[in-house]
Write a protein that holds these residues in place. Structure first.
Motif, PDB file in Angstrom:
ATOM      1  N   ARG A  49       0.755  -1.233   0.124  1.00 36.74           N
ATOM      2  CA  ARG A  49      -0.145  -0.083  -0.025  1.00 36.74           C
ATOM      3  C   ARG A  49       0.830   1.324   0.010  1.00 36.74           C
ATOM      4  O   ARG A  49       1.632   1.416   0.880  1.00 36.74           O
ATOM      5  N   PRO A  50       0.416   2.163  -0.884  1.00 33.67           N
ATOM      6  CA  PRO A  50       1.259   3.401  -1.001  1.00 33.67           C
ATOM      7  C   PRO A  50       1.275   4.129   0.152  1.00 33.67           C
ATOM      8  O   PRO A  50       2.337   4.702   0.774  1.00 33.67           O
ATOM      9  N   ASP A  51      -0.022   4.365   0.926  1.00 35.06           N
ATOM     10  CA  ASP A  51      -0.471   5.083   2.176  1.00 35.06           C
ATOM     11  C   ASP A  51       0.508   4.633   3.197  1.00 35.06           C
ATOM     12  O   ASP A  51       0.752   5.331   4.041  1.00 35.06           O
ATOM     13  N   VAL A  52       0.851   2.986   3.176  1.00 36.87           N
ATOM     14  CA  VAL A  52       1.589   2.661   4.376  1.00 36.87           C
ATOM     15  C   VAL A  52       3.008   3.133   4.256  1.00 36.87           C
ATOM     16  O   VAL A  52       3.535   3.355   5.156  1.00 36.87           O
ATOM     17  N   VAL A  53       3.513   2.964   3.046  1.00 34.86           N
ATOM     18  CA  VAL A  53       4.952   3.113   2.766  1.00 34.86           C
ATOM     19  C   VAL A  53       5.296   4.637   2.616  1.00 34.86           C
ATOM     20  O   VAL A  53       6.635   4.872   2.477  1.00 34.86           O
ATOM     21  N   ARG A  54       4.472   5.475   2.781  1.00 34.46           N
ATOM     22  CA  ARG A  54       4.609   6.784   2.655  1.00 34.46           C
ATOM     23  C   ARG A  54       5.809   7.295   3.482  1.00 34.46           C
ATOM     24  O   ARG A  54       6.601   8.174   3.116  1.00 34.46           O
ATOM     25  N   TYR A  55       5.730   7.028   4.616  1.00 29.15           N
ATOM     26  CA  TYR A  55       6.771   7.366   5.605  1.00 29.15           C
ATOM     27  C   TYR A  55       7.814   6.371   5.725  1.00 29.15           C
ATOM     28  O   TYR A  55       8.677   6.505   6.631  1.00 29.15           O
ATOM     29  N   LEU A  56       8.078   5.395   4.776  1.00 30.89           N
ATOM     30  CA  LEU A  56       9.159   4.390   5.092  1.00 30.89           C
ATOM     31  C   LEU A  56      10.104   4.508   3.870  1.00 30.89           C
ATOM     32  O   LEU A  56       9.439   4.943   2.614  1.00 30.89           O
ATOM     33  N   TYR A  57      11.271   3.910   4.119  1.00 33.11           N
ATOM     34  CA  TYR A  57      12.120   3.789   3.060  1.00 33.11           C
ATOM     35  C   TYR A  57      11.606   2.631   2.086  1.00 33.11           C
ATOM     36  O   TYR A  57      10.863   1.675   2.298  1.00 33.11           O
ATOM     37  N   GLY A  58      11.639   2.752   0.823  1.00 31.70           N
ATOM     38  CA  GLY A  58      11.282   1.915  -0.369  1.00 31.70           C
ATOM     39  C   GLY A  58       9.786   2.240  -0.687  1.00 31.70           C
ATOM     40  O   GLY A  58       9.086   3.202  -0.094  1.00 31.70           O
ATOM     41  N   GLU A  59       9.359   1.618  -1.865  1.00 28.12           N
ATOM     42  CA  GLU A  59       8.069   1.764  -2.276  1.00 28.12           C
ATOM     43  C   GLU A  59       7.234   0.577  -2.100  1.00 28.12           C
ATOM     44  O   GLU A  59       7.662  -0.535  -1.455  1.00 28.12           O
TER      45      GLU A  59
END
Length: 184
Positions: free
Chosen positions: A32-42
């Motif tokens: 999910r883009p909304d989950v990885v928004r604040y994480l490194y990576g896509e």
């Protein structure tokens, strides 16, 4: 350093090592883009999630500095997220916690509850002296979890790195073993 008995039980949650059967649950938030928004990576593909799952399942307790323990967070038999304990430095007894929950389970205090268990593991089982956590400064929900845990904000890094195409800001929080014990 004493490996805990799994699952680790909290008031509403079970924390346990990941297994191959957790692929669909893990992929449900790693993609999910909304989950990885604040994480490194896509967002991850199913194949990338399988690789991630294999790494998570391989460490059921950190046996040396640098290892990361990722535990599946279950609520009523459903894996809703993960909680992480990293062993940063053996000599100085330093660690780090982290957490990711599927957005369907945000806002119920599960991240705080799971993170309390990870702090207990770090201080009681890994014999850490200091545990840190960090997040994007704009991720208010994450830094609020750290504050509910009794962690103090120790740093605000402004424009510390280019993150996903723009200058990022990061908050770093920490708590010492004696501070943690005083809150229990």
């Amino acid at each position: 350093m004493i490996k805990p008995a799994y699952p680790v039980r909290t008031e509403r949650l079970l924390l346990r090592p990941f297994t191959p059967a957790d692929h669909a649950a893990l992929h449900s938030w790693q993609s999910r883009p909304d989950v990885v928004r604040y994480l490194y990576g896509e967002p991850k593909t199913p194949e990338e999630t399988a690789e991630s799952l294999a790494m998570k399942a391989a460490v059921t307790w950190p046996s040396k500095e640098g290892e990361h323990l990722s535990l599946a967070v279950e609520r009523e038999g459903e894996v809703i997220g993960e909680a992480v304990l990293k062993w940063l430095n053996e000599q100085h007894r330093q660690g780090e916690i982290g957490y990711i929950l599927h957005p369907d389970h945000h806002g119920h205090g599960y991240a705080t509850e799971a993170s309390r268990a990870m702090l207990d593991l770090g201080f009681d089982h890994l014999d850490l002296h200091r545990i840190v956590a960090s997040c994007d400064a704009s991720n208010e929900a994450s830094w609020r979890v750290m504050e509910r845990l009794g962690m103090r904000r120790e740093a605000h890094f402004r424009h510390g790195e280019v993150f996903k195409g723009s200058w990022g800001e990061e908050f770093v929080y920490a708590i010492l073993e004696d501070e943690w014990r005083a809150t229990r």
